[in-house]
Enzyme design. Structure first.
Site, mmCIF file in Angstrom:
data_model
loop_
_atom_site.group_PDB
_atom_site.id
_atom_site.type_symbol
_atom_site.label_atom_id
_atom_site.label_comp_id
_atom_site.label_asym_id
_atom_site.label_seq_id
_atom_site.Cartn_x
_atom_site.Cartn_y
_atom_site.Cartn_z
ATOM 1 N N GLU A 36 0.829 -1.205 0.000
ATOM 2 C CA GLU A 36 0.000 0.000 0.000
ATOM 3 C C GLU A 36 0.862 1.254 0.000
ATOM 4 O O GLU A 36 0.638 2.193 -0.779
ATOM 5 C CB GLU A 36 -0.918 -0.004 1.216
ATOM 6 C CG GLU A 36 -1.990 1.049 1.203
ATOM 7 C CD GLU A 36 -3.076 0.749 0.185
ATOM 8 O OE1 GLU A 36 -3.076 1.414 -0.868
ATOM 9 O OE2 GLU A 36 -3.912 -0.130 0.440
ATOM 10 N N ASP A 40 1.172 4.171 -3.056
ATOM 11 C CA ASP A 40 0.810 5.574 -2.834
ATOM 12 C C ASP A 40 2.001 6.496 -3.042
ATOM 13 O O ASP A 40 1.886 7.551 -3.690
ATOM 14 C CB ASP A 40 0.261 5.753 -1.418
ATOM 15 C CG ASP A 40 -1.119 5.138 -1.242
ATOM 16 O OD1 ASP A 40 -1.470 4.251 -2.026
ATOM 17 O OD2 ASP A 40 -1.836 5.544 -0.319
ATOM 18 N N SER A 285 -7.360 2.340 -3.891
ATOM 19 C CA SER A 285 -6.076 2.738 -3.310
ATOM 20 C C SER A 285 -5.160 3.351 -4.369
ATOM 21 O O SER A 285 -4.240 4.109 -4.033
ATOM 22 C CB SER A 285 -5.368 1.530 -2.689
ATOM 23 O OG SER A 285 -6.072 1.045 -1.586
#
Length: 370
Positions: A36, A40, A285
């Site tokens: 994750e 990002d 996401s």
């Protein structure tokens, strides 16, 4: 990743703010721990370069943290607002557990950033209305202070995390059939970001569809928050012109509650560098940091003109003035709870929101605002 896609960023790292005893752990480098963050940071840094990117790392290894912990860090007054954080949701510090962080709670340790993107969420049914409303009030405050807050709308369509749905008492159960909205995206003072895809066999120049590869764009209607005035026209139009074909009680169809997402961006087939190799990832996401990056570019241009950051963008993007700045998505749905979910259609819908942003059109509109 940067060597292949953004060579000038090789060796560049984000500014890290450690909140409530957080560490940048390196002893577990698996995808489940770091995928994750890699996603990002790689895209936010690549899209906004040379803008500085800050990582808000929250919670010690023992207890962890909730969303309120990062809010405490950017606004010290929130630490004690309405009695302070929720022990059922947040890390409470100092942490008395063995190995826990024994320092003081991180209250107001940094100024609020101009843009925050969060690629995590929870089911609205997993938090009390009082705790959710307390948190939501802080997002409203940050928006007034000039911070744009983006949250991923979820990857399970109309279902909750892991595909879990609700019973008629709005409790999560196996084999439930009632749609389960997400939080914090149901808070009317954040911008909820859904996901689209380049349809199989199409090119990036063709119309997109709602993401239906691996994940389904989270969307629906809150069971806690009332409808904000800025989206009343768009949501009412959807419910009257395209009434969903579900029996009473499957979702909150009162026409008086917050609906989401607000907008979308591509959420399929993102290449990331992780564990020494390239992998493909999917989800909201992906789309949330992309939209956050676009607004960072808008802020950069506004600041260069002597203006301030845009802050809370929802009232602007739902306005008639901004209508042509989004690519309307009219294909695909967000199945879940044993149903096809909602359908993408002309105008706002609870799959992709207003559509995907066109930066060339958005930029002059935001620059024209005071």
């Amino acid at each position: 990743f940067f060597r292949n896609f953004s060579p000038s960023l090789v060796g560049v790292t984000p500014k890290t703010v450690l909140i409530d005893g957080a560490i940048v752990q390196t002893f577990n480098q698996s995808f489940n721990f770091n995928g994750e963050s890699d996603l990002d940071l790689e895209y936010a840094m690549g899209l906004t370069n040379p803008q500085p990117i800050t990582l808000l790392q929250t919670g010690d290894i023992v207890e962890g943290a909730g969303f309120d912990n990062w809010l405490d860090a950017v606004d010290g007054s929130f630490c004690t607002f309405e009695g302070g954080d929720d022990p059922a949701q947040d890390g409470i510090y100092p942490d008395p557990r063995p190995g826990g962080f024994k320092g003081a709670e991180s209250c107001g340790i940094i100024a609020p950033p101009n843009v925050v993107s969060v690629s995590y969420g929870q089911d609205e049914a997993s938090i009390t209305a009082a705790s959710a409303m307390r948190q939501c009030q802080e997002y409203a405050k940050l928006g007034l202070m000039g911070t744009s807050v983006f949250y991923s709308s979820g990857d399970d369509g109309v279902a909750g995390n892991g595909g879990v749905c609700l019973n008629s008492q709005l409790k999560p159960v196996r084999n439930g059939h009632v749609f389960s909205p997400s939080f914090p995206v149901t808070c009317p003072f954040v911008t909820a970001v859904g996901a689209t895809q380049v349809n199989p066999g199409s090119t990036v120049n063709d119309p997109e569809g709602a993401c239906e590869q691996v994940i389904f764009s989270g969307g629906g209607f809150s069971n806690i928050f009332p409808m904000p005035s800025y989206q009343a026209g768009a949501v009412t139009n959807f419910l009257t012109a395209h009434p969903p074909p579900f029996s009473k009680g499957i979702f909150n169809d009162s026409g008086t509650v917050r609906a989401y997402p607000d907008l979308s961006a591509n959420g399929a087939n993102y290449v990331i560098g992780i564990d020494g190799e390239f992998e493909l990832v999917f989800g909201t996401s992906c789309s949330s940091p992309v939209v956050g990056s676009l607004i960072t570019l808008v802020n950069d241009a506004r600041i260069a003109m002597g203006k301030g950051p845009v802050g809370f963008i929802n009232p602007a993007i739902y306005s008639e003035q901004f209508q042509d700045a989004f690519n309307d998505i009219t294909m695909g749905g967000n199945q879940g709870c044993g149903t096809p979910g909602f359908n993408s259609t002309v105008g706002w819908d609870p799959v992709t929101g207003l559509g995907t942003p066109n930066l060339e059109k958005l930029m002059p509109l935001f620059l024209s605002l005071p």
